[in-house]
Motif scaffolding. Sequence first.
Motif: not given
Length: 427
Positions: A168, A56, A158
């Motif tokens: 997220i 991510s 994030i």
Amino acid sequence: MATTLMFIMIGLLLLGFPMMIPLTTAALVGFYMMFDGFGQNTTFIQQMMGGIRPASLIAVPMFILAADIMTRGQSANRLIDMVMSFIGHVKGGLAISTATSCTLFGAVSGSTQATVVAVGSPLRPKMLKAGYSDSFTLALIINASDIAFLIPPSIGMIIYGVISETSIAELFIAGVGPGLMILVFFSLYALIYAYRHNVPTEPKASWNERGKAVAGALWPLMFPVIIVGGIYGGIFSPTEAAAVCVLYAVFLEFIVFRELKLPDMYRIAKSTGLITAVVFILVAVGNGFSWIISFAQIPQAILEAVGVNEMGAVGVLVSICVAFFIACMFVDPIVVILVLTPIFAPAIAATGLDPVLVGILITLQVAIGSATPPFGCDIFTAIAIFKRPYWEVIRGTPPFIFILIFSAALLIMFPQIALFLRDLAFR
């Protein structure tokens, strides 16, 4: 041990070291104290590497790159022109247009500092010429830019999502309601200020001018459509959305608007690389530091000493807001998220709080702290960009800080402000 680490960090900060030095030093000292030397230093390195391993986090440099491309291009100016054409002529319209433009560009870039530069640079001279004081103008720009923390894409969300293992995508959609609420409050304050100081209005744009402004802004307005629509339409993940955002920014500024040339890409990539390096060093060391304090059970000791576990859900939320607000007045927001989130994790789990609601409140506190004296990062961005003295930049901030604190209180009392869209999209 906790006292020693605190004194090390505060001492090095006061000596003027950048944040990564106090954080790294405190982490290494903590590791040495726990394991009586560095014989097991590979464990600490593994924890640091684990902090930057989640896929991510790839979204962070992508959104930074996209924001840098748009800041140097035409996207910001076209959004500003569109907003000005519709509300620039009403009382306080120029100030409301500034706040709205910051919100729109935040929805495009996800970066508060990029928003300060992109929106503040063209609009500050116009506001001064219209009769707004410089202290009000600067305070409006740096505080409205912080709405970018709440409107997706948000780099702060994030980081929180990775640290707390929270979705997220859910954080992104939950940030829309609070972001728009704060925009409304800022606009109302701008309206009151304009009437109190009898600020003249701008000439009213014709419908033909408005049509041209909307047509010019259609391309930049596709950014939030692509990001939000793509994520919640199931077309791509938040990480993939960041890559698409970069591709679209390149297409827009290099091919459609032709504002940038190929040689500009080197300077943009260099700037992005430097910022990304700092962010990832902080994330890596922050993860190692969080592991050390968790291993030493410092969070549990702090929470028990303060009595947070006996406060209930509302008490925990208030404690989180106070802790993050104070910390972000002195320390970089990313570091605050990295260090404090694990500390409050046991209390959040024990009270059964929704991690998405907690994430939105933390993001809001980070936004408030970023524009709050003495060391809010956006304050120093404004000082560097607008070449104004420190006291002039912070003089107009108290009303905006009050509005943001009031907004946090509303979120605690009425969680559905943040969770309504999340529940609509995911429940």
